[in-house]
Motif scaffolding. Structure first.
Motif, PDB file in Angstrom:
ATOM      1  N   UNK A 276       0.675  -1.290  -0.089  1.00 56.73           N
ATOM      2  CA  UNK A 276      -0.004   0.056   0.024  1.00 56.73           C
ATOM      3  C   UNK A 276       0.960   1.374  -0.037  1.00 56.73           C
ATOM      4  N   UNK A 277       0.345   2.261  -0.784  1.00 61.88           N
ATOM      5  CA  UNK A 277       1.058   3.607  -0.703  1.00 61.88           C
ATOM      6  C   UNK A 277       0.310   4.368   0.267  1.00 61.88           C
ATOM      7  N   UNK A 278      -0.733   3.935   1.080  1.00 65.29           N
ATOM      8  CA  UNK A 278      -1.225   4.707   2.091  1.00 65.29           C
ATOM      9  C   UNK A 278      -0.613   4.351   3.501  1.00 65.29           C
ATOM     10  N   UNK A 279       0.000   5.326   4.180  1.00 60.48           N
ATOM     11  CA  UNK A 279       0.374   4.844   5.680  1.00 60.48           C
ATOM     12  C   UNK A 279       0.225   5.912   6.424  1.00 60.48           C
ATOM     13  N   UNK A 280      -1.188   5.617   7.386  1.00 56.02           N
ATOM     14  CA  UNK A 280      -1.666   6.716   8.125  1.00 56.02           C
ATOM     15  C   UNK A 280      -0.973   7.018   9.427  1.00 56.02           C
ATOM     16  N   UNK A 281      -0.226   8.086   9.819  1.00 61.10           N
ATOM     17  CA  UNK A 281       0.179   8.147  11.201  1.00 61.10           C
ATOM     18  C   UNK A 281      -0.587   8.630  12.158  1.00 61.10           C
ATOM     19  N   UNK A 282      -1.846   9.426  11.949  1.00 61.42           N
ATOM     20  CA  UNK A 282      -2.919   9.773  12.706  1.00 61.42           C
ATOM     21  C   UNK A 282      -4.065  10.287  12.194  1.00 61.42           C
ATOM     22  N   UNK A 283      -5.159  10.408  12.879  1.00 59.39           N
ATOM     23  CA  UNK A 283      -6.449  10.812  12.535  1.00 59.39           C
ATOM     24  C   UNK A 283      -6.859  12.041  13.343  1.00 59.39           C
TER      25      UNK A 283
ATOM     26  N   UNK B 278       5.217  14.280   4.916  1.00 59.69           N
ATOM     27  CA  UNK B 278       3.628  13.851   5.238  1.00 59.69           C
ATOM     28  C   UNK B 278       2.741  14.615   4.432  1.00 59.69           C
ATOM     29  N   UNK B 279       1.408  14.193   4.209  1.00 64.48           N
ATOM     30  CA  UNK B 279       0.436  15.148   3.818  1.00 64.48           C
ATOM     31  C   UNK B 279      -0.748  15.018   4.798  1.00 64.48           C
ATOM     32  N   UNK B 280      -1.390  16.008   5.196  1.00 70.34           N
ATOM     33  CA  UNK B 280      -2.507  15.865   5.597  1.00 70.34           C
ATOM     34  C   UNK B 280      -3.683  16.099   4.751  1.00 70.34           C
ATOM     35  N   UNK B 281      -4.715  15.080   4.668  1.00 70.48           N
ATOM     36  CA  UNK B 281      -5.566  15.154   3.770  1.00 70.48           C
ATOM     37  C   UNK B 281      -6.986  15.056   4.587  1.00 70.48           C
ATOM     38  N   UNK B 282      -8.005  16.118   4.223  1.00 70.69           N
ATOM     39  CA  UNK B 282      -9.365  16.417   5.006  1.00 70.69           C
ATOM     40  C   UNK B 282     -10.353  16.296   4.214  1.00 70.69           C
TER      41      UNK B 282
ATOM     42  N   UNK C  56      -9.217  24.385   9.618  1.00 68.14           N
ATOM     43  CA  UNK C  56      -8.518  22.894   9.809  1.00 68.14           C
ATOM     44  C   UNK C  56      -7.039  22.982   9.941  1.00 68.14           C
ATOM     45  N   UNK C  57      -6.433  21.890  10.821  1.00 67.63           N
ATOM     46  CA  UNK C  57      -5.123  21.836  11.106  1.00 67.63           C
ATOM     47  C   UNK C  57      -4.945  20.947  12.301  1.00 67.63           C
ATOM     48  N   UNK C  58      -3.541  20.215  12.450  1.00 69.18           N
ATOM     49  CA  UNK C  58      -3.046  19.519  13.348  1.00 69.18           C
ATOM     50  C   UNK C  58      -1.763  20.032  13.815  1.00 69.18           C
ATOM     51  N   UNK C  59      -1.538  20.136  15.178  1.00 66.46           N
ATOM     52  CA  UNK C  59      -0.488  20.729  15.585  1.00 66.46           C
ATOM     53  C   UNK C  59       0.818  20.083  15.201  1.00 66.46           C
TER      54      UNK C  59
ATOM     55  N   UNK D 119     -14.897  18.094   9.919  1.00 61.51           N
ATOM     56  CA  UNK D 119     -13.636  17.927   9.213  1.00 61.51           C
ATOM     57  C   UNK D 119     -13.178  16.574   9.644  1.00 61.51           C
ATOM     58  N   UNK D 120     -12.994  15.527   8.886  1.00 58.74           N
ATOM     59  CA  UNK D 120     -12.237  14.289   9.055  1.00 58.74           C
ATOM     60  C   UNK D 120     -10.940  14.497   8.246  1.00 58.74           C
ATOM     61  N   UNK D 121      -9.915  14.211   9.212  1.00 58.42           N
ATOM     62  CA  UNK D 121      -8.446  14.359   8.697  1.00 58.42           C
ATOM     63  C   UNK D 121      -7.578  13.189   8.869  1.00 58.42           C
ATOM     64  N   UNK D 122      -6.783  12.889   7.919  1.00 58.94           N
ATOM     65  CA  UNK D 122      -5.629  11.846   8.158  1.00 58.94           C
ATOM     66  C   UNK D 122      -4.326  12.359   7.550  1.00 58.94           C
ATOM     67  N   UNK D 123      -3.445  11.865   8.480  1.00 62.53           N
ATOM     68  CA  UNK D 123      -2.069  12.480   8.444  1.00 62.53           C
ATOM     69  C   UNK D 123      -1.256  11.275   7.662  1.00 62.53           C
TER      70      UNK D 123
END
Length: 192
Positions: free
Chosen positions: A2-9, A160-164, A150-153, A32-36
């Motif tokens: 997989x090319x998708x590796x989630x660190x946090x949501x 990384x990329x934050x997608x929302x 939106x944003x994550x500290x 907003x639902x976010x994934x890093x």
């Protein structure tokens, strides 16, 4: 692999109960639902981003489903999408979300006609971005032009990329600036 590796949501829910006038019958909710995720192309040029874009449809479906579960499918009136790319990436790495995130929301919501607004940036961790929303069935419904921050500290880190994805339950509280109303949408072309 997989090319998708989630660190946090992260799930953000903003509820507006009052805007100086009388309280609305129902509070306005924007979520907003976010994934890093790890950027598989950080630090290098990759000519073919299509496999990443295709695989992101799964992430889009996950985030869209979380929003529908949070707000209630029959209550959703606005939507949007966003991407914040870490500094070792490029704007195009965020642009893959246009198709993947938009496709996922349309599918989960039953194919609404309006284009899905979007915003993207290349930025440092902790960057916050205003995400514009509009009515899901017609882009020109003025009462539903709104936004959520939106944003994550600690995201996105350089690689990384934050997608929302964003959805909400209505237009602005006390909207009174005229224009096309949701009740007057008649053409069903996604515009008017």
């Amino acid at each position: 692999m997989s090319l998708i590796e989630i660190r946090k949501r992260c799930l953000i829910v903003e509820t507006t109960f009052h805007e100086n006038g009388p309280a609305p019958a129902q509070p306005l909710k924007l979520a907003a639902s976010c994934a890093v995720v790890k950027n598989p192309y950080a630090g290098r040029y990759e000519p073919d981003l299509m496999p990443f874009m295709a695989e992101l449809r799964t992430l889009g479906t996950l985030l869209a489903t979380e929003l529908v579960d949070t707000l209630g499918k029959d209550k959703i009136e606005v939507y949007s999408k966003a991407a914040i790319v870490g500094l070792d990436g490029e704007m195009e790495h965020g642009a893959v979300w246009h198709e993947a995130g938009g496709w996922a929301m349309r599918t989960v919501l039953g194919e609404p006609k309006a284009m899905v607004p979007a915003v993207k940036a290349v930025a440092v961790a902790g960057y916050r971005i205003m995400v514009p929303v509009h009515y899901i069935h017609a882009s020109y419904v003025r009462s539903h032009f709104n936004s959520i921050e939106i944003g994550i500290q600690d995201a996105p880190r350089p690689g990384e990329i934050l997608f929302a994805l964003v959805m909400g339950t209505g237009g602005r509280v006390h909207s009174r600036l005229g224009g096309l109303t949701k009740d007057a949408v008649a053409v069903h072309d996604g515009q008017r």
